[in-house]
Design a protein around this motif. Structure first.
Motif, PDB file in Angstrom:
ATOM      1  N   SER A 147       0.812  -1.213   0.000  1.00  7.38           N
ATOM      2  CA  SER A 147       0.000   0.000   0.000  1.00  7.38           C
ATOM      3  C   SER A 147       0.846   1.262   0.000  1.00  7.38           C
ATOM      4  O   SER A 147       0.570   2.210  -0.742  1.00  7.38           O
ATOM      5  CB  SER A 147      -0.936  -0.019   1.210  1.00  7.38           C
ATOM      6  OG  SER A 147      -1.826  -1.109   1.145  1.00  7.38           O
ATOM      7  N   HIS A 197       3.047  -9.832  -3.939  1.00  5.87           N
ATOM      8  CA  HIS A 197       2.028  -9.025  -3.266  1.00  5.87           C
ATOM      9  C   HIS A 197       0.660  -9.686  -3.403  1.00  5.87           C
ATOM     10  O   HIS A 197       0.448 -10.548  -4.257  1.00  5.87           O
ATOM     11  CB  HIS A 197       1.966  -7.624  -3.886  1.00  5.87           C
ATOM     12  CG  HIS A 197       1.644  -7.647  -5.354  1.00  5.87           C
ATOM     13  ND1 HIS A 197       2.612  -7.774  -6.322  1.00  5.87           N
ATOM     14  CD2 HIS A 197       0.457  -7.608  -6.038  1.00  5.87           C
ATOM     15  CE1 HIS A 197       2.054  -7.798  -7.519  1.00  5.87           C
ATOM     16  NE2 HIS A 197       0.739  -7.705  -7.376  1.00  5.87           N
ATOM     17  N   ARG A 206      -3.337  -8.474  -4.105  1.00  3.72           N
ATOM     18  CA  ARG A 206      -4.007  -7.326  -4.739  1.00  3.72           C
ATOM     19  C   ARG A 206      -5.518  -7.528  -4.681  1.00  3.72           C
ATOM     20  O   ARG A 206      -6.139  -7.959  -5.651  1.00  3.72           O
ATOM     21  CB  ARG A 206      -3.528  -7.199  -6.185  1.00  3.72           C
ATOM     22  CG  ARG A 206      -3.966  -5.913  -6.876  1.00  3.72           C
ATOM     23  CD  ARG A 206      -3.350  -5.805  -8.256  1.00  3.72           C
ATOM     24  NE  ARG A 206      -3.948  -6.689  -9.235  1.00  3.72           N
ATOM     25  CZ  ARG A 206      -5.037  -6.410  -9.948  1.00  3.72           C
ATOM     26  NH1 ARG A 206      -5.687  -5.264  -9.753  1.00  3.72           N
ATOM     27  NH2 ARG A 206      -5.499  -7.266 -10.849  1.00  3.72           N
ATOM     28  N   ALA A 217      -1.513  -4.764  -1.534  1.00  2.79           N
ATOM     29  CA  ALA A 217      -1.639  -3.540  -2.314  1.00  2.79           C
ATOM     30  C   ALA A 217      -3.103  -3.111  -2.332  1.00  2.79           C
ATOM     31  O   ALA A 217      -3.914  -3.642  -3.087  1.00  2.79           O
ATOM     32  CB  ALA A 217      -1.130  -3.766  -3.733  1.00  2.79           C
ATOM     33  N   THR A 266      -9.186   0.223  -6.466  1.00  2.29           N
ATOM     34  CA  THR A 266      -8.417  -1.005  -6.578  1.00  2.29           C
ATOM     35  C   THR A 266      -7.059  -0.696  -7.190  1.00  2.29           C
ATOM     36  O   THR A 266      -6.967   0.015  -8.194  1.00  2.29           O
ATOM     37  CB  THR A 266      -9.151  -2.023  -7.473  1.00  2.29           C
ATOM     38  OG1 THR A 266     -10.395  -2.362  -6.849  1.00  2.29           O
ATOM     39  CG2 THR A 266      -8.321  -3.285  -7.659  1.00  2.29           C
ATOM     40  N   VAL A 267      -6.006  -1.187  -6.567  1.00  2.59           N
ATOM     41  CA  VAL A 267      -4.663  -1.003  -7.114  1.00  2.59           C
ATOM     42  C   VAL A 267      -4.549  -1.837  -8.385  1.00  2.59           C
ATOM     43  O   VAL A 267      -4.826  -3.041  -8.394  1.00  2.59           O
ATOM     44  CB  VAL A 267      -3.597  -1.430  -6.093  1.00  2.59           C
ATOM     45  CG1 VAL A 267      -2.212  -1.441  -6.737  1.00  2.59           C
ATOM     46  CG2 VAL A 267      -3.615  -0.489  -4.889  1.00  2.59           C
ATOM     47  N   ASP A 268      -4.144  -1.187  -9.466  1.00  2.00           N
ATOM     48  CA  ASP A 268      -4.010  -1.850 -10.764  1.00  2.00           C
ATOM     49  C   ASP A 268      -2.648  -1.474 -11.332  1.00  2.00           C
ATOM     50  O   ASP A 268      -2.439  -0.341 -11.779  1.00  2.00           O
ATOM     51  CB  ASP A 268      -5.133  -1.396 -11.692  1.00  2.00           C
ATOM     52  CG  ASP A 268      -5.129  -2.133 -13.029  1.00  2.00           C
ATOM     53  OD1 ASP A 268      -4.091  -2.714 -13.393  1.00  2.00           O
ATOM     54  OD2 ASP A 268      -6.168  -2.099 -13.713  1.00  2.00           O
ATOM     55  N   GLY A 313      -0.419 -11.810  -8.277  1.00  2.00           N
ATOM     56  CA  GLY A 313      -1.353 -10.827  -7.725  1.00  2.00           C
ATOM     57  C   GLY A 313      -2.708 -10.887  -8.411  1.00  2.00           C
ATOM     58  O   GLY A 313      -3.751 -10.810  -7.764  1.00  2.00           O
ATOM     59  N   TYR A 340      -6.470 -11.838  -6.869  1.00  2.00           N
ATOM     60  CA  TYR A 340      -7.565 -10.895  -7.099  1.00  2.00           C
ATOM     61  C   TYR A 340      -8.777 -11.610  -7.702  1.00  2.00           C
ATOM     62  O   TYR A 340      -9.906 -11.481  -7.212  1.00  2.00           O
ATOM     63  CB  TYR A 340      -7.054  -9.788  -8.022  1.00  2.00           C
ATOM     64  CG  TYR A 340      -8.117  -8.914  -8.635  1.00  2.00           C
ATOM     65  CD1 TYR A 340      -8.675  -7.857  -7.918  1.00  2.00           C
ATOM     66  CD2 TYR A 340      -8.547  -9.111  -9.943  1.00  2.00           C
ATOM     67  CE1 TYR A 340      -9.639  -7.035  -8.489  1.00  2.00           C
ATOM     68  CE2 TYR A 340      -9.502  -8.305 -10.522  1.00  2.00           C
ATOM     69  CZ  TYR A 340     -10.046  -7.266  -9.789  1.00  2.00           C
ATOM     70  OH  TYR A 340     -11.005  -6.461 -10.357  1.00  2.00           O
TER      71      TYR A 340
END
Length: 421
Positions: free
Chosen positions: A183, A206, A208, A243, A252-254, A290, A294
């Motif tokens: 993060s 990570h 995600r 993340a 959302t982390v992309d 990741g 997800y």
């Protein structure tokens, strides 16, 4: 100073809580509920790390309805808002007042030693000696910043840990390498890019998770799917970074989107020699793992909706990952920092614990706390706020509150035995 009359150079207290952050305050509330006389000592201010060891724009990674204690809501915030770091610090100050926590700030514990021939411990502090029967180490997991010794200090590159980063203006002109896919690393990299910097982001293994899916925050999904209550991490995932971001209302982390913005993705930072930094050829594999986690979360969420007959809107677009960045197929394995204009590195590489002051037999052969749900191998010593202490959620704000109840229950039970005559 809160709810404490006079600090004496030497005194006795039944339980001493070391640390005045979220863990220490949760512990104080539950000890008070059991009628255990106690004192909380904090070397700085209440919730100091939220105040002075976080970047200026940081917000909590969980929404206000979730990342709080049961007894107090965030005043003036909507349930799905993400509190700023200052609001979090103010929240804990208000909570200390609400529960009348007997807390003394500006007091550092320098050593804890077991008494010889009698029960309890002698605690040396910057403000005198404390004799106590129970010691609760509530200093949490974020004690000592970890910066891998890869780039030497004399390399002519400004290096700092994420805990020392405040804003883009703090760094010298030029490009920046951010190391870390959790993060902190993701949010700092994006902030630097938005400020006009050229940014390289070193992406290691990570998790995600989706920020929101089918109208519900990922904190809710982890709750209903029973993920928060998992009592052991998946094998090999004990220290995998997560993340997730609450920045700009939460998203959302992309990593593909970050690359599309212009952030250069590289693999795990591995070595440095004569101005050249080298990266592992693992970027594609790290992104793929990741993505797999997800998508697995989305699968579990969809199955839960069907199984429970919920009327939650479908979101097929959440499964569209988009094309891989060019750096996946043509990775950067070496980077001449001077040629690339990189003049600073932000190491978002986590923290280690530091219990040098706790001089008791409460650690395993690797120096890690030896405990079961916070009850240590040394009778009378307890830990609180550790990752996976009792469950996945243990190091989160709400999770530490529930773990504190377990520790307080253990202390109350022990006290009951001692009262037997």
């Amino acid at each position: 100073m809160t709810n404490l009359e006079v600090w004496m150079p030497s005194q006795e207290v039944e339980a001493l809580v070391v640390g005045g952050g979220q863990a220490g305050l949760a512990m104080s509330e539950h000890l008070s509920g059991h009628g255990v006389p106690h004192l909380v000592v904090e070397r700085n201010r209440i919730a100091e790390r939220w105040r002075s060891e976080r970047w200026d724009s940081l917000v909590a990674n969980g929404p206000a309805w979730h990342d709080r204690f049961p007894g107090l809501e965030f005043a003036g915030l909507e349930p799905d808002d993400f509190p700023t770091k200052d609001r979090v610090a103010e929240y804990f100050e208000a909570y200390a007042e609400k529960i009348a926590a007997p807390i003394r700030t500006g007091v550092e514990v320098t050593s804890v030693r077991k008494n010889e021939g009698r029960p309890g411990f002698q605690v040396e502090t910057s403000d005198g000696i404390v004799e106590t029967r129970y010691v609760i180490a509530a200093t949490g997991p974020f004690q000592r910043p970890v910066m891998p010794p890869i780039v030497p200090e004399g390399a002519g590159i400004r290096q700092l840990h994420s805990s020392g980063y405040r804003n883009p203006g703090q760094l010298p002109e030029g490009a920046v390498l951010v190391v870390g896919a959790g993060s902190s690393g993701v949010q700092i990299a994006e902030e630097l890019h938005r400020s006009g910097r050229r940014v390289y982001l070193s992406v290691g293994p990570h998790e995600r998770p989706p920020r929101r899916y089918r109208g519900r925050d990922f904190c809710w999904w982890l709750g209903v799917l029973g993920k928060w209550d998992a009592d052991t991490p998946p094998q090999g995932a004990e220290h995998v970074t997560i993340a997730v971001s609450g920045a700009r209302g939460g998203h959302t982390v992309d990593f593909r989107a970050l690359a599309g913005m212009g952030i250069e993705l590289v693999g795990l930072t591995s070595s440095y020699d004569d101005g050249v930094l080298r990266f592992a050829p693992d970027l594609a594999a790290n992104l793929a793992r990741g993505d797999a986690g997800y998508l697995a979360t989305l699968d579990e969420a969809d199955a839960y909706v069907v199984r429970n007959g919920l009327d939650l809107p479908e979101e097929p677009e959440a499964r569209v990952l988009g094309p891989d960045p060019d750096r996946v197929t043509d990775p950067i394995l070496e980077l001449d920092l001077a040629a690339a204009g990189v003049r600073s590195i932000v190491w978002a590489t986590g923290f280690a614990t530091d219990y040098g002051w706790l001089r008791v037999d409460a650690f395993d052969e690797n120096g890690r706390p030896d405990h079961r749900r916070g009850v240590s191998a040394e009778p009378g010593v307890y830990f609180l706020g550790l990752p996976w202490q009792a469950r996945r959620g243990s190091s989160f704000i709400w999770g530490v509150w529930h773990d504190a109840r377990l520790v307080a229950d253990h202390i109350a039970t022990h006290r009951a035995y001692l009262r037997y005559r």
